[in-house]
Write an enzyme that holds these catalytic residues in place. Structure first.
Site, PDB file in Angstrom:
ATOM      1  N   GLU A 128       0.820  -1.208   0.000  1.00 22.70           N
ATOM      2  CA  GLU A 128       0.000   0.000   0.000  1.00 22.70           C
ATOM      3  C   GLU A 128       0.852   1.255   0.000  1.00 22.70           C
ATOM      4  O   GLU A 128       1.966   1.262   0.521  1.00 22.70           O
ATOM      5  CB  GLU A 128      -0.828   0.074   1.285  1.00 22.70           C
ATOM      6  CG  GLU A 128      -1.707  -1.098   1.531  1.00 22.70           C
ATOM      7  CD  GLU A 128      -2.469  -0.961   2.841  1.00 22.70           C
ATOM      8  OE1 GLU A 128      -3.207  -1.877   3.166  1.00 22.70           O
ATOM      9  OE2 GLU A 128      -2.314   0.065   3.532  1.00 22.70           O
ATOM     10  N   CYS A 137      -2.065   2.284   8.580  1.00 19.67           N
ATOM     11  CA  CYS A 137      -0.993   1.401   8.160  1.00 19.67           C
ATOM     12  C   CYS A 137      -1.444  -0.056   7.976  1.00 19.67           C
ATOM     13  O   CYS A 137      -1.855  -0.730   8.908  1.00 19.67           O
ATOM     14  CB  CYS A 137       0.010   1.533   9.295  1.00 19.67           C
ATOM     15  SG  CYS A 137       1.514   0.690   9.202  1.00 19.67           S
TER      16      CYS A 137
HETATM   17  N1  SAH Z   1       7.556   0.454  11.318  1.00 22.17           N
HETATM   18  C1  SAH Z   1       7.771   1.850  11.443  1.00 22.17           C
HETATM   19  C2  SAH Z   1       7.131   2.657  10.342  1.00 22.17           C
HETATM   20  C3  SAH Z   1       5.786   2.208   9.858  1.00 22.17           C
HETATM   21  S1  SAH Z   1       4.452   2.401  11.022  1.00 22.17           S
HETATM   22  C4  SAH Z   1       7.309   2.327  12.799  1.00 22.17           C
HETATM   23  O1  SAH Z   1       6.664   1.578  13.507  1.00 22.17           O
HETATM   24  O2  SAH Z   1       7.625   3.461  13.149  1.00 22.17           O
HETATM   25  C5  SAH Z   1       4.193   4.158  10.975  1.00 22.17           C
HETATM   26  C6  SAH Z   1       3.496   4.702  12.197  1.00 22.17           C
HETATM   27  O3  SAH Z   1       2.105   4.343  12.197  1.00 22.17           O
HETATM   28  C7  SAH Z   1       4.075   4.191  13.503  1.00 22.17           C
HETATM   29  O4  SAH Z   1       4.248   5.265  14.403  1.00 22.17           O
HETATM   30  C8  SAH Z   1       2.992   3.246  13.953  1.00 22.17           C
HETATM   31  O5  SAH Z   1       3.041   3.027  15.331  1.00 22.17           O
HETATM   32  C9  SAH Z   1       1.743   3.948  13.499  1.00 22.17           C
HETATM   33  N2  SAH Z   1       0.542   3.130  13.450  1.00 22.17           N
HETATM   34  C10 SAH Z   1       0.412   1.830  13.153  1.00 22.17           C
HETATM   35  N3  SAH Z   1      -0.878   1.448  13.202  1.00 22.17           N
HETATM   36  C11 SAH Z   1      -1.594   2.544  13.524  1.00 22.17           C
HETATM   37  C12 SAH Z   1      -2.985   2.809  13.728  1.00 22.17           C
HETATM   38  N4  SAH Z   1      -3.885   1.854  13.590  1.00 22.17           N
HETATM   39  N5  SAH Z   1      -3.354   4.063  14.063  1.00 22.17           N
HETATM   40  C13 SAH Z   1      -2.426   5.056  14.167  1.00 22.17           C
HETATM   41  N6  SAH Z   1      -1.120   4.875  13.982  1.00 22.17           N
HETATM   42  C14 SAH Z   1      -0.692   3.623  13.671  1.00 22.17           C
HETATM   43 FE1  SF4 Z   2       5.731  -2.887  12.039  1.00 26.48          FE
HETATM   44 FE2  SF4 Z   2       5.046  -1.985  14.450  1.00 26.48          FE
HETATM   45 FE3  SF4 Z   2       5.627  -0.232  12.476  1.00 26.48          FE
HETATM   46 FE4  SF4 Z   2       3.373  -1.719  12.387  1.00 26.48          FE
HETATM   47  S1  SF4 Z   2       3.897  -0.131  13.894  1.00 26.48           S
HETATM   48  S2  SF4 Z   2       4.780  -1.346  10.717  1.00 26.48           S
HETATM   49  S3  SF4 Z   2       4.061  -3.667  13.311  1.00 26.48           S
HETATM   50  S4  SF4 Z   2       7.004  -1.712  13.453  1.00 26.48           S
END
Ligand code: SAH
Ligand code: SF4
Length: 342
Positions: free
Chosen positions: A90, A331
């Site tokens: 995505e 995400c």
């Molecule tokens: N893996 C990396 C980058 C991708 S996730 C990381 O974790 O930083 C990007 C951001 O989206 C992260 O801060 C993650 O915690 C957040 N995130 C994931 N799922 C989410 C959700 N359902 N609602 C809001 N933020 C979310």
């Molecule tokens: Fe991976 Fe956690 Fe980032 Fe989701 S929030 S993409 S599980 S590292």
């Protein structure tokens, strides 16, 4: 066949030289693919014929298949792309007053497996190649006939678990001969892979670093993010301090508010004490609900109170409204839906 979008200018120049061609032709090739957007080697008229033939024989110009394009009421656009081996990834495009920012995916699935994240529901199948990240930007620009001015590396996957490819990707989109997206317009977010925060600190580019913190202490963070067992908060915050010292750059702490999990006033106080003195700001954002989990976003009033408390305690913070909620923009969500529907 190699994908031409996997190559940095340096790697392409080195390969060409090795094959007996003039290394400066790499610049001409970059000019065709990234500036003129000509994706057919046969049409690269200023290249010598033998070089054109060499390219035709050894390189392909990769494409992503656009499986779906969804537009949210707030204008946020989400894309589901198919890779050559049919995995789905995505990307999300958001319109801001200052330009268009694209959220880019770095891996198929994610091994970090945070308790609240749709992307972590599936273990990592594989890392994305450099070209597969570059093509997300190119494909969106071509679909929308618009320039992507900002890139946030925050889609599915842990960028610092695909470190070398992500760094090459950043080089290509930033380079003057590439997509020319300013380093300050690029943000990479990590769940806190300490050794690569240290590695990132040694890089010269002014790329923004975001750290997914999401908790004021180890007990809560370990519950939300398994990675905290490997790199607990002290170790993480120490690495952030080293990064700030080495680069003079401010970092962002991401803090998603989960109802009655990490959003008490006492948590805001604890967080303030923990990060005080670090050149950072906290990006407070309400959780985007994911059907598979029981977590709920904090109520507006609780979220506002948490944010106000941080500010009152002298912490620089922003409180972002969530976007694209109606199109599963969180995400990894669209991909999960699509796979279930298949
Ligand atoms: N893996 C990396 C980058 C991708 S996730 C990381 O974790 O930083 C990007 C951001 O989206 C992260 O801060 C993650 O915690 C957040 N995130 C994931 N799922 C989410 C959700 N359902 N609602 C809001 N933020 C979310
Ligand atoms: Fe991976 Fe956690 Fe980032 Fe989701 S929030 S993409 S599980 S590292």
């Amino acid at each position: 066949m190699k994908n031409i979008f996997d190559e940095t200018l340096e790697s392409l120049a080195a390969t060409l030289e090795h094959e007996g061609f003039k290394p400066f032709a790499a610049k001409q090739i970059f000019d065709w693919i990234y500036k003129k957007r000509v994706h057919d080697f046969a049409r690269m008229s200023n290249l010598a014929k033998p070089l054109r033939q060499h390219l035709l024989d050894h390189y392909m110009v990769g494409r992503l298949e656009t499986v779906r394009r969804v537009v949210s009421e707030d204008g946020t656009k989400k894309y589901l792309f198919g890779l050559k081996d049919h995995h789905l990834i995505e990307a999300v495009l958001m319109a801001h007053p200052y330009g268009k920012s694209l959220c880019v995916t770095t891996q198929v699935g994610c091994n970090i497996g945070c308790a609240f994240c749709a992307s972590g529901l599936e273990k990592k199948t594989r890392d994305l190649t450099v070209g597969e990240m570059v093509m997300q930007v190119l494909e969106v620009e071509s679909l929308e006939a618009e320039r992507v001015s900002h890139v946030v590396i925050m889609g599915t996957g842990e960028p610092f678990d695909n470190y070398d490819n992500v760094m090459a990707f950043i080089d290509i989109i930033n380079a003057p001969h590439g997509l020319e997206i300013g380093a300050r317009h690029i943000t990479v977010s990590t769940s806190g892979i300490v050794p690569n925060i240290d590695a990132f600190a040694t890089r010269p580019l002014q790329v923004n670093l975001a750290i997914s913190l999401h908790a004021p202490n180890d007990a809560i963070r370990s519950r939300l993010m398994k990675i905290n067992h490997v790199y607990p908060m002290d170790a993480l915050l120490e690495s952030v301090k080293r990064y700030v010292d080495a680069t003079n750059r401010r970092v962002t702490f991401e803090y998603i508010l989960l109802d009655h999990v990490n959003d008490d006033i006492a948590h805001a106080d604890e967080l303030s004490n923990r990060i005080r003195g670090i050149n950072a700001y906290v990006n407070v954002i309400r959780y985007n609900p994911v059907g598979e989990f029981d977590f709920k976003p904090s109520e507006e009033t609780r979220a506002r109170a948490f944010f106000d408390r941080l500010m009152k305690r002298g912490i620089v913070a922003t409180y972002r409204r969530e976007r694209g909620g109606d199109i599963n923009a969180a995400c990894g969500q669209l991909r999960i839906r699509e796979q279930k529907g298949r």
